[in-house]
Design a protein around this motif. Structure first.
Motif, mmCIF file in Angstrom:
data_model
loop_
_atom_site.group_PDB
_atom_site.id
_atom_site.type_symbol
_atom_site.label_atom_id
_atom_site.label_comp_id
_atom_site.label_asym_id
_atom_site.label_seq_id
_atom_site.Cartn_x
_atom_site.Cartn_y
_atom_site.Cartn_z
ATOM 1 N N GLY A 378 0.720 -1.087 0.402
ATOM 2 C CA GLY A 378 -0.274 0.418 0.086
ATOM 3 C C GLY A 378 0.809 0.866 -0.179
ATOM 4 N N GLY A 379 2.114 1.524 -0.236
ATOM 5 C CA GLY A 379 3.035 2.416 -0.041
ATOM 6 C C GLY A 379 3.236 2.650 -1.257
ATOM 7 N N ILE A 380 3.109 3.816 -1.447
ATOM 8 C CA ILE A 380 4.333 4.181 -2.962
ATOM 9 C C ILE A 380 5.242 5.088 -2.566
ATOM 10 C CG2 ILE A 380 2.139 3.998 -3.809
ATOM 11 C CD1 ILE A 380 1.301 6.603 -3.960
ATOM 12 N N THR A 381 6.528 5.369 -3.560
ATOM 13 C CA THR A 381 7.385 6.499 -3.369
ATOM 14 C C THR A 381 7.027 6.897 -4.861
ATOM 15 O OG1 THR A 381 8.741 4.899 -4.106
ATOM 16 C CG2 THR A 381 8.743 5.021 -2.150
ATOM 17 N N TYR A 382 8.098 7.989 -5.451
ATOM 18 C CA TYR A 382 8.084 8.884 -6.276
ATOM 19 C C TYR A 382 8.622 7.760 -7.150
ATOM 20 C CZ TYR A 382 6.285 13.602 -5.101
ATOM 21 O OH TYR A 382 5.303 14.225 -4.702
ATOM 22 N N ILE A 383 9.809 7.494 -7.217
ATOM 23 C CA ILE A 383 10.330 6.021 -7.983
ATOM 24 C C ILE A 383 9.911 5.173 -7.917
ATOM 25 C CG2 ILE A 383 12.391 5.538 -6.577
ATOM 26 C CD1 ILE A 383 14.530 5.496 -8.095
ATOM 27 N N GLY A 384 9.536 4.534 -7.155
ATOM 28 C CA GLY A 384 8.771 3.769 -7.790
ATOM 29 C C GLY A 384 7.093 3.268 -8.378
ATOM 30 N N THR A 385 6.880 4.777 -8.167
ATOM 31 C CA THR A 385 5.693 4.762 -9.596
ATOM 32 C C THR A 385 6.187 4.963 -10.906
ATOM 33 O OG1 THR A 385 4.270 6.144 -7.597
ATOM 34 C CG2 THR A 385 4.175 6.332 -9.898
ATOM 35 N N PHE A 386 7.790 5.685 -10.697
ATOM 36 C CA PHE A 386 8.005 5.191 -12.001
ATOM 37 C C PHE A 386 8.694 4.237 -12.344
ATOM 38 C CE2 PHE A 386 11.950 5.562 -14.477
ATOM 39 C CZ PHE A 386 12.145 6.071 -15.123
ATOM 40 N N GLY A 387 8.575 3.607 -11.172
ATOM 41 C CA GLY A 387 9.349 2.111 -12.439
ATOM 42 C C GLY A 387 8.540 1.450 -12.710
ATOM 43 N N SER A 388 6.945 1.652 -11.671
ATOM 44 C CA SER A 388 6.083 0.710 -12.442
ATOM 45 C C SER A 388 5.418 0.879 -13.585
ATOM 46 C CB SER A 388 4.835 0.754 -11.159
ATOM 47 O OG SER A 388 3.555 0.662 -11.670
ATOM 48 N N LEU A 389 4.990 1.945 -13.912
ATOM 49 C CA LEU A 389 5.306 2.581 -14.756
ATOM 50 C C LEU A 389 6.085 2.365 -16.540
ATOM 51 C CD1 LEU A 389 3.737 4.401 -17.078
ATOM 52 C CD2 LEU A 389 5.127 6.565 -16.881
ATOM 53 N N LEU A 390 7.698 2.076 -16.085
ATOM 54 C CA LEU A 390 7.885 1.458 -17.151
ATOM 55 C C LEU A 390 8.318 0.513 -17.142
ATOM 56 C CD1 LEU A 390 10.985 2.354 -18.770
ATOM 57 C CD2 LEU A 390 12.328 1.704 -16.404
ATOM 58 N N GLY A 391 7.745 -0.609 -15.961
ATOM 59 C CA GLY A 391 7.468 -1.760 -16.236
ATOM 60 C C GLY A 391 6.405 -2.593 -17.023
ATOM 61 N N SER A 392 5.263 -1.560 -16.679
ATOM 62 C CA SER A 392 3.991 -2.110 -18.175
ATOM 63 C C SER A 392 4.261 -1.560 -19.528
ATOM 64 C CB SER A 392 2.592 -1.154 -17.407
ATOM 65 O OG SER A 392 2.692 0.322 -17.591
ATOM 66 N N ILE A 393 5.505 -0.422 -19.806
ATOM 67 C CA ILE A 393 6.317 0.373 -20.588
ATOM 68 C C ILE A 393 6.943 -1.179 -21.574
ATOM 69 C CG2 ILE A 393 7.464 1.863 -22.220
ATOM 70 C CD1 ILE A 393 6.122 3.383 -20.177
ATOM 71 N N THR A 394 7.101 -2.088 -20.549
ATOM 72 C CA THR A 394 8.434 -2.397 -21.538
ATOM 73 C C THR A 394 7.330 -3.679 -22.134
ATOM 74 O OG1 THR A 394 9.635 -2.085 -19.256
ATOM 75 C CG2 THR A 394 10.083 -5.040 -20.758
ATOM 76 N N ILE A 395 6.161 -4.175 -20.843
ATOM 77 C CA ILE A 395 5.631 -5.074 -21.436
ATOM 78 C C ILE A 395 4.573 -4.493 -23.116
ATOM 79 C CG2 ILE A 395 3.406 -7.044 -21.192
ATOM 80 C CD1 ILE A 395 6.458 -7.855 -19.576
ATOM 81 N N GLY A 396 3.954 -4.113 -23.121
ATOM 82 C CA GLY A 396 3.921 -3.336 -24.450
ATOM 83 C C GLY A 396 4.425 -3.397 -25.456
ATOM 84 N N VAL A 397 5.797 -2.674 -25.224
ATOM 85 C CA VAL A 397 6.702 -2.828 -26.369
ATOM 86 C C VAL A 397 7.389 -3.891 -26.641
ATOM 87 C CG1 VAL A 397 8.894 -2.699 -26.881
ATOM 88 C CG2 VAL A 397 8.016 -0.838 -25.265
ATOM 89 N N VAL A 398 6.926 -5.249 -25.459
ATOM 90 C CA VAL A 398 7.175 -6.369 -25.995
ATOM 91 C C VAL A 398 5.655 -6.965 -27.113
ATOM 92 C CG1 VAL A 398 6.927 -8.909 -25.265
ATOM 93 C CG2 VAL A 398 8.549 -7.044 -24.308
ATOM 94 N N GLY A 399 4.381 -6.121 -26.549
ATOM 95 C CA GLY A 399 3.673 -6.341 -27.085
ATOM 96 C C GLY A 399 3.368 -6.309 -28.955
ATOM 97 N N TYR A 400 4.272 -4.736 -28.562
ATOM 98 C CA TYR A 400 4.191 -3.634 -29.969
ATOM 99 C C TYR A 400 5.551 -4.561 -31.019
ATOM 100 C CZ TYR A 400 4.715 -0.101 -32.987
ATOM 101 O OH TYR A 400 4.789 0.707 -34.174
ATOM 102 N N THR A 401 6.452 -5.357 -30.808
ATOM 103 C CA THR A 401 7.616 -6.502 -31.352
ATOM 104 C C THR A 401 6.246 -7.728 -31.984
ATOM 105 O OG1 THR A 401 8.124 -7.161 -29.465
ATOM 106 C CG2 THR A 401 9.245 -5.304 -30.231
#
Length: 485
Positions: A378-401
């Motif tokens: 339930g805890g969040i940080t700025y860098i953790g939120t950035f990591g979360s977005l980066l994680g979803s983008i990574t799978i999005g890129v995999v899907g795009y390829t």
């Protein structure tokens, strides 16, 4: 396939009442045996297990429709649940260890009857393994002098019992295959070895009787996996085993995680193919590497734990179910998008946790934005939120390829990220938390700890499961609006 032409079984409803009467009679006999102590409670339970299991294994040949078997499964699930609650029918339940096997078995039977009734041979063989091999393994493990125990996960298992499980499963498959799978072109030795290994793994990593679910379900799926990969089955098996053995060597998974991961990867690659395996592999490999690298940083607060089977399933079971569903209903479009969104949520949530450990400040609650201890859900940080977005983008890129268009790409990224946020919200509100006598708040119970908030049965694994389930649900709504077809 063996079939029964007795006129007595010509009507499904008549067969239903005959079947029900036989099972109730068996339960009554078990109560009589228990009352007069003819045999031990454990042996009595095994006897019921074998007889009822064998009846269910031939049921696809007794019923023309799946309706009556489903009703039987629901009826006995309800009766067994009530019996456990009020401590009745001890002939089935009175054993020293805590087990929910009488609940798991009707659940597995209901699933097989509801969705796969036309695969009668598969159901018969799967239930035969549970009905005969599993009780034999338990009997040998308990009666042999000085058994050697191992702890693959929670429950201890005897080596002698596991060997018995393998050998008896091998013999059952070897003997029955020519009869129930004629003209399938199966290599009977490979087939017997594979199913015996799969059922033994399923039994060894079971917990509180869960083998009554895992053995028949995994055996059923294993039959399909073997049949659709006859030409390169050995190569697939060796590749999967080597991959997860490396992960085990580097302590990314424990033995239960190794077993669960191998089974999951085998199903994914045979039923979904390489395009389903790549996103999960990217998630597992990159998440593990990030966890290992960050774990080497002396400034982080937590040691990265090895993943057990519960954690593997919490992050991957929804995507696995989607893959299996896509195989059986021959869908290669919509369900693949839902699959990618589920993996995206798992990756987003995992990267938020791992990258968030690099934060120099304490996390804040996603609900009230007050500071909480590092490591609590339930805890969040700025860098953790950035990591979360980066994680979803990574799978999005995999899907795009892999060929998805830009609309699907944004859907994967958005739903994966929102799924991770839902994980944090549930972690802050519903996930159970305890306080120790020294005032430390934890998420796992310990001696003298008290529950201070949340629902006791909602732990981190269940929250992760909700996370990976919410993303494909959101993805489906996203597609209805932005990608109607």
């Amino acid at each position: 396939m063996i079939s029964f032409s007795w006129s007595l079984f010509g009507d499904d409803w008549l067969t239903f009442f005959i079947f029900l009467s036989i099972v109730l009679f068996i339960i009554g006999i078990s109560e009589f045996i228990r009352y007069y102590s003819f045999i031990s409670n454990e042996q009595n339970r095994m006897l019921v297990h074998v007889v009822v299991g064998l009846l269910c294994s031939v049921s696809p040949n007794l019923f023309q429709s799946s309706l009556q078997p489903i009703l039987l499964g629901l009826l006995f699930f309800t009766l067994n649940l009530i019996a456990l609650k009020i401590n009745r029918f001890k002939g089935m339940h009175a054993i020293d260890r805590k087990s929910y096997g009488t609940i798991y078995f009707p659940v597995s039977y209901i699933i097989l009857a509801s969705f796969f009734w036309e695969f009668s041979s598969h159901i018969t063989l799967s239930l035969m393994l549970l009905s005969i091999a599993d009780p034999l393994a338990s009997l040998i493990g308990q009666t042999i002098n000085n058994p050697k125990y191992i702890y693959p996960w929670h429950d201890k298992k005897s080596i002698q019992g596991s060997v018995t499980m393998f050998l008896s499963s091998f013999i059952i498959v070897y003997l029955l295959t020519p009869t129930i799978f004629p003209n399938k072109g199966l290599n009977i030795y490979y087939f017997s070895f594979f199913l015996a290994s799969l059922s033994t793994l399923a039994e060894s990593i079971s917990y509180k009787g869960s083998d009554n679910f895992s053995v028949p379900i995994l055996s059923f799926i294993g039959i399909h996996c073997f049949q659709i990969t006859l030409e390169n089955f050995e190569l697939i098996m060796i590749t999967v085993i080597i991959f997860f053995s490396i992960a085990y060597y580097f302590q990314l998974v424990d033995f239960s995680g190794l077993s669960g991961g191998c089974i999951m990867a085998l199903i994914i690659i045979t039923m979904g193919g390489i395009k389903y395996l790549i996103p999960l592999s990217v998630f597992f490999i990159l998440s593990s590497l990030i966890g290992k690298i960050i774990g080497l940083n002396q400034n982080t607060h937590h040691k990265n734990p090895k993943r057990n089977i519960a954690q593997v399933l919490a992050n991957g079971s929804i995507s696995l179910i989607i893959c299996i569903t896509a195989y059986f209903i021959k869908d290669d479009g919509l369900l693949f998008f839902l699959f990618l969104s589920s993996v995206s949520a798992a990756n987003s949530d995992t990267w938020a946790t791992e990258i968030g450990k690099l934060s120099k400040t304490k996390p804040v609650s996603i609900i009230n934005f007050k500071k909480i201890e590092s490591g609590l859900s339930g805890g969040i940080t700025y860098i953790g939120t950035f990591g979360s977005l980066l994680g979803s983008i990574t799978i999005g890129v995999v899907g795009y390829t892999l060929g998805v268009n830009i609309i699907i790409f944004f859907g994967i990224v958005l739903t994966g990220f929102i799924g991770a946020l839902i994980d944090s919200i549930l972690g802050a509100t519903l996930q159970v938390k305890f306080i120790t006598p020294d005032g430390k708040v934890t998420e796992t119970p310990s001696i003298n700890s008290d529950k201070i908030k949340g629902v006791r049965w909602i732990n981190n694994n269940l929250v992760n499961l909700f996370c990976t389930l919410s993303a494909p649900a959101l993805m489906y709504l996203y597609l209805l609006y932005f990608y109607p077809k």
